[in-house]
Design an enzyme around this catalytic site. Structure first.
Site, PDB file in Angstrom:
ATOM      1  N   HIS A 160       3.176   0.233  -2.734  1.00  0.00           N
ATOM      2  CA  HIS A 160       3.735  -1.204  -2.768  1.00  0.00           C
ATOM      3  C   HIS A 160       5.202  -1.118  -2.998  1.00  0.00           C
ATOM      4  O   HIS A 160       6.052  -2.029  -3.562  1.00  0.00           O
ATOM      5  CB  HIS A 160       3.196  -1.922  -3.837  1.00  0.00           C
ATOM      6  CG  HIS A 160       1.795  -2.031  -3.849  1.00  0.00           C
ATOM      7  ND1 HIS A 160       0.910  -2.260  -2.745  1.00  0.00           N
ATOM      8  CD2 HIS A 160       0.793  -2.091  -4.825  1.00  0.00           C
ATOM      9  CE1 HIS A 160      -0.270  -2.351  -2.726  1.00  0.00           C
ATOM     10  NE2 HIS A 160      -0.521  -2.312  -4.431  1.00  0.00           N
ATOM     11  N   GLU A 220      -6.511  -7.577   0.163  1.00  0.00           N
ATOM     12  CA  GLU A 220      -5.099  -7.690   0.461  1.00  0.00           C
ATOM     13  C   GLU A 220      -4.808  -7.282   1.934  1.00  0.00           C
ATOM     14  O   GLU A 220      -5.077  -6.154   2.361  1.00  0.00           O
ATOM     15  CB  GLU A 220      -4.123  -6.485  -0.417  1.00  0.00           C
ATOM     16  CG  GLU A 220      -4.514  -6.425  -1.803  1.00  0.00           C
ATOM     17  CD  GLU A 220      -4.429  -5.265  -2.523  1.00  0.00           C
ATOM     18  OE1 GLU A 220      -3.122  -4.396  -2.040  1.00  0.00           O
ATOM     19  OE2 GLU A 220      -5.014  -4.725  -3.294  1.00  0.00           O
ATOM     20  N   HIS A 234      -0.819 -10.120  -3.616  1.00  0.00           N
ATOM     21  CA  HIS A 234      -1.814  -9.248  -4.512  1.00  0.00           C
ATOM     22  C   HIS A 234      -2.648 -10.124  -5.665  1.00  0.00           C
ATOM     23  O   HIS A 234      -2.830  -9.707  -6.975  1.00  0.00           O
ATOM     24  CB  HIS A 234      -0.803  -8.045  -4.974  1.00  0.00           C
ATOM     25  CG  HIS A 234      -1.543  -6.968  -5.343  1.00  0.00           C
ATOM     26  ND1 HIS A 234      -2.553  -6.800  -6.347  1.00  0.00           N
ATOM     27  CD2 HIS A 234      -1.491  -5.612  -4.891  1.00  0.00           C
ATOM     28  CE1 HIS A 234      -3.092  -5.645  -6.276  1.00  0.00           C
ATOM     29  NE2 HIS A 234      -2.386  -4.869  -5.429  1.00  0.00           N
ATOM     30  N   SER A 235      -3.169 -11.125  -5.228  1.00  0.00           N
ATOM     31  CA  SER A 235      -3.928 -11.868  -6.011  1.00  0.00           C
ATOM     32  C   SER A 235      -5.249 -11.126  -6.566  1.00  0.00           C
ATOM     33  O   SER A 235      -5.969 -10.578  -5.572  1.00  0.00           O
ATOM     34  CB  SER A 235      -4.343 -13.279  -5.497  1.00  0.00           C
ATOM     35  OG  SER A 235      -3.261 -14.111  -5.719  1.00  0.00           O
ATOM     36  N   TYR A 236      -5.590 -11.218  -7.593  1.00  0.00           N
ATOM     37  CA  TYR A 236      -7.176 -10.569  -8.116  1.00  0.00           C
ATOM     38  C   TYR A 236      -7.727 -11.949  -8.277  1.00  0.00           C
ATOM     39  O   TYR A 236      -7.434 -12.816  -9.098  1.00  0.00           O
ATOM     40  CB  TYR A 236      -6.903  -9.898  -9.395  1.00  0.00           C
ATOM     41  CG  TYR A 236      -6.124  -8.761  -9.400  1.00  0.00           C
ATOM     42  CD1 TYR A 236      -4.751  -8.567  -9.304  1.00  0.00           C
ATOM     43  CD2 TYR A 236      -7.008  -7.644  -9.762  1.00  0.00           C
ATOM     44  CE1 TYR A 236      -4.107  -7.468  -9.289  1.00  0.00           C
ATOM     45  CE2 TYR A 236      -6.289  -6.242  -9.850  1.00  0.00           C
ATOM     46  CZ  TYR A 236      -4.853  -6.131  -9.409  1.00  0.00           C
ATOM     47  OH  TYR A 236      -4.165  -4.925  -9.704  1.00  0.00           O
ATOM     48  N   ASN A 286       0.716  -0.969   0.082  1.00  0.00           N
ATOM     49  CA  ASN A 286       0.066   0.098  -0.099  1.00  0.00           C
ATOM     50  C   ASN A 286       0.846   1.227   0.135  1.00  0.00           C
ATOM     51  O   ASN A 286       2.121   1.116  -0.415  1.00  0.00           O
ATOM     52  CB  ASN A 286      -1.217  -0.082   1.230  1.00  0.00           C
ATOM     53  CG  ASN A 286      -2.238   0.556   0.675  1.00  0.00           C
ATOM     54  OD1 ASN A 286      -2.336   1.713  -0.010  1.00  0.00           O
ATOM     55  ND2 ASN A 286      -3.346  -0.186   0.985  1.00  0.00           N
ATOM     56  N   ARG A 287       0.169   2.515   0.412  1.00  0.00           N
ATOM     57  CA  ARG A 287       0.792   3.802   0.223  1.00  0.00           C
ATOM     58  C   ARG A 287       1.572   4.324   1.398  1.00  0.00           C
ATOM     59  O   ARG A 287       1.137   4.295   2.378  1.00  0.00           O
ATOM     60  CB  ARG A 287      -0.163   4.661  -0.383  1.00  0.00           C
ATOM     61  CG  ARG A 287      -0.741   4.182  -1.600  1.00  0.00           C
ATOM     62  CD  ARG A 287      -1.986   5.107  -2.302  1.00  0.00           C
ATOM     63  NE  ARG A 287      -2.194   4.671  -3.443  1.00  0.00           N
ATOM     64  CZ  ARG A 287      -2.967   3.533  -3.914  1.00  0.00           C
ATOM     65  NH1 ARG A 287      -3.757   2.918  -2.979  1.00  0.00           N
ATOM     66  NH2 ARG A 287      -3.251   3.420  -5.399  1.00  0.00           N
ATOM     67  N   GLN A 324      -7.387  -4.408   2.518  1.00  0.00           N
ATOM     68  CA  GLN A 324      -7.354  -3.576   1.435  1.00  0.00           C
ATOM     69  C   GLN A 324      -8.427  -4.364   0.369  1.00  0.00           C
ATOM     70  O   GLN A 324      -8.323  -5.330  -0.362  1.00  0.00           O
ATOM     71  CB  GLN A 324      -6.113  -3.019   0.679  1.00  0.00           C
ATOM     72  CG  GLN A 324      -6.709  -2.035  -0.358  1.00  0.00           C
ATOM     73  CD  GLN A 324      -6.549  -0.710  -0.030  1.00  0.00           C
ATOM     74  OE1 GLN A 324      -6.251  -0.362   1.082  1.00  0.00           O
ATOM     75  NE2 GLN A 324      -6.796   0.393  -0.881  1.00  0.00           N
ATOM     76  N   ASP A 362     -11.500   0.904  -3.140  1.00  0.00           N
ATOM     77  CA  ASP A 362     -10.329   0.651  -3.174  1.00  0.00           C
ATOM     78  C   ASP A 362      -9.796   1.184  -1.749  1.00  0.00           C
ATOM     79  O   ASP A 362      -9.120   2.425  -1.438  1.00  0.00           O
ATOM     80  CB  ASP A 362      -9.381   1.339  -4.251  1.00  0.00           C
ATOM     81  CG  ASP A 362      -7.981   1.086  -4.437  1.00  0.00           C
ATOM     82  OD1 ASP A 362      -7.434   0.396  -3.674  1.00  0.00           O
ATOM     83  OD2 ASP A 362      -7.453   1.655  -5.435  1.00  0.00           O
TER      84      ASP A 362
HETATM   85  C1  BGC Z   1      -4.110  -0.385  -4.778  1.00  0.00           C
HETATM   86  C2  BGC Z   1      -4.768   0.118  -5.905  1.00  0.00           C
HETATM   87  C3  BGC Z   1      -3.731  -0.108  -7.182  1.00  0.00           C
HETATM   88  C4  BGC Z   1      -3.552  -1.627  -7.229  1.00  0.00           C
HETATM   89  C5  BGC Z   1      -2.600  -2.021  -8.074  1.00  0.00           C
HETATM   90  C6  BGC Z   1      -3.953  -2.114  -4.893  1.00  0.00           C
HETATM   91  O1  BGC Z   1      -3.276  -2.525  -3.885  1.00  0.00           O
HETATM   92  O2  BGC Z   1      -4.988  -0.261  -3.525  1.00  0.00           O
HETATM   93  O3  BGC Z   1      -5.059   1.431  -5.888  1.00  0.00           O
HETATM   94  O4  BGC Z   1      -4.304   0.339  -8.447  1.00  0.00           O
HETATM   95  O5  BGC Z   1      -2.932  -2.137  -6.072  1.00  0.00           O
HETATM   96  O6  BGC Z   1      -1.352  -1.296  -8.089  1.00  0.00           O
END
Ligand code: BGC
Length: 352
Positions: free
Chosen positions: A104, A313, A176-178, A78-79, A286, A249
């Site tokens: 990240h 996440e 970071h699996s979708y 994250n940020r 997240q 998000d």
């Molecule tokens: C973030 C998104 C981002 C994505 C891919 C996620 O963890 O919250 O904002 O676009 O990761 O980078």
């Protein structure tokens, strides 16, 4: 465990795919990024479906660094605002990669690194990857030894993240699996049913996604998933927080703190009937509804567009170090810490 060459990196490192399987689940992971490349589970008719988004080759993983498909994110998920963080009173400047912020852990994330496979610890139903991240790597202090262990259970997968450093530092890993429980490449996740046991979320300041530092009640907002709801049911409501990020998000505070792997989320694929329950001992999650996916070419030429996958996440509160958060992802010298996230699969024949 099956092992298959996946490709090579520019510096000629061999990248492999490793497949763990039992009668209910097949997970393929890679030493590139300690990434979950595919996850096959059975749908309500007994057919195997791959429920995670990903790519077909090493090059795509190395080039498409903004998607983080299935990757291990570290040291910090994250940020971090202004890519600046104080640890024990010392400021550390990190490489910014999203405007002036760090997302990240910047441009050289762990999801595109080469990880060693620890053969000595080879397990019947699991695999262990190790990465030694040197002092000042990504701007963070301390040499960090990180391991990621993927292990199959009878009906699911556990991912463990271990970290040990020789200096006080940050360790806030995630996977970071979708997911698309109707199968990767099958279109939208908006009709999936989600329940998320969180009373509070962390509102963000603006479209850059940095939290304000407050905790807000989910009650009476479209972020309330304490009762199961379709992901898409309220996603387009004129609610400022959703408008800022084009959908979900946001970071949610989990209730079951320190209670191990009790599930905090349950998601059901509307077409497949696949049920995924997620548990963790991390304090937050997240929930990202794949808002920024745009014509991404994935596995088997699938095209992923916005909201064709969702992420849960598990992690600490984003930017928590900079707004006096009570629980922060700090680890102390020579003290190993382990976090665990579990995914459990079953099927539901309910029509909804
Ligand atoms: C973030 C998104 C981002 C994505 C891919 C996620 O963890 O919250 O904002 O676009 O990761 O980078």
């Amino acid at each position: 465990m099956k092992e298959q060459l996946f490709g090579k990196t520019a510096d000629d490192k061999h990248i492999y795919l490793y497949t763990l399987e039992n009668s209910n689940i097949k997970a393929t992971v890679s030493n590139l990024g300690a990434t979950l490349v595919s996850l096959l589970v059975r749908d309500k008719t007994g057919n195997w479906l791959d429920v995670v988004l990903g790519y077909d080759d090493v090059q795509q993983y190395l080039e498409n660094t903004n998607t983080y498909f299935g990757g291990t994110v570290g040291r910090n998920a994250n940020r971090i605002e202004n890519a600046l963080v104080a640890i024990e009173g010392i400021n550390y400047r990190l490489p910014a990669n999203e405007g002036e912020n760090s997302l990240h852990s910047g441009p050289d994330g762990f999801q595109i690194r080469f990880w060693e496979v620890l053969k000595s610890n080879e397990r019947q139903n699991g695999i262990e990857f190790e990465l030694i991240s040197p002092d000042k790597d990504q701007g963070f202090p301390g040499e960090l030894k990180m391991t990621v262990i993927y292990e199959l259970t009878d009906s699911g997968l556990t991912i463990s993240f271990k970290g040990k450093s020789d200096q006080t530092t940050i360790f806030n890993p995630t996977n970071h699996s979708y997911f698309n429980l109707n199968g990767q490449g099958s279109g939208t996740i908006l009709n999936h049913l989600l329940s998320l046991s969180a009373d509070f979320y962390t509102p963000i300041k603006d479209s850059r996604g940095i939290p304000t530092g407050e905790k807000s009640l989910v009650a009476e907002t479209p972020l309330d998933f304490r009762m199961a709801a379709r992901i898409g049911q309220r996603i387009n409501e004129p609610f400022e927080q959703l408008r800022l990020t084009g959908g979900y998000d946001h970071n949610f505070v989990l209730k079951k703190l320190g209670e191990g792997n009790e599930p905090f989320a349950k998601v059901i694929g509307d077409k497949s009937g696949i049920v995924m329950e997620v548990g963790t001992d991390l304090p937050c999650v997240q929930f990202y509804s794949g808002n920024f996916l745009q014509h991404e070419i994935g596995k088997n030429q699938a095209i992923y567009n916005e909201r064709d996958g969702f992420c849960l996440e598990t992690q600490y509160t984003p930017n928590g170090m900079n707004h006096g958060e009570e629980r922060v992802p700090v680890i102390y010298p020579n003290h190993e810490i382990t976090y665990r996230t579990t995914y459990n699969f079953s099927v539901s024949s309910d029509i909804f």
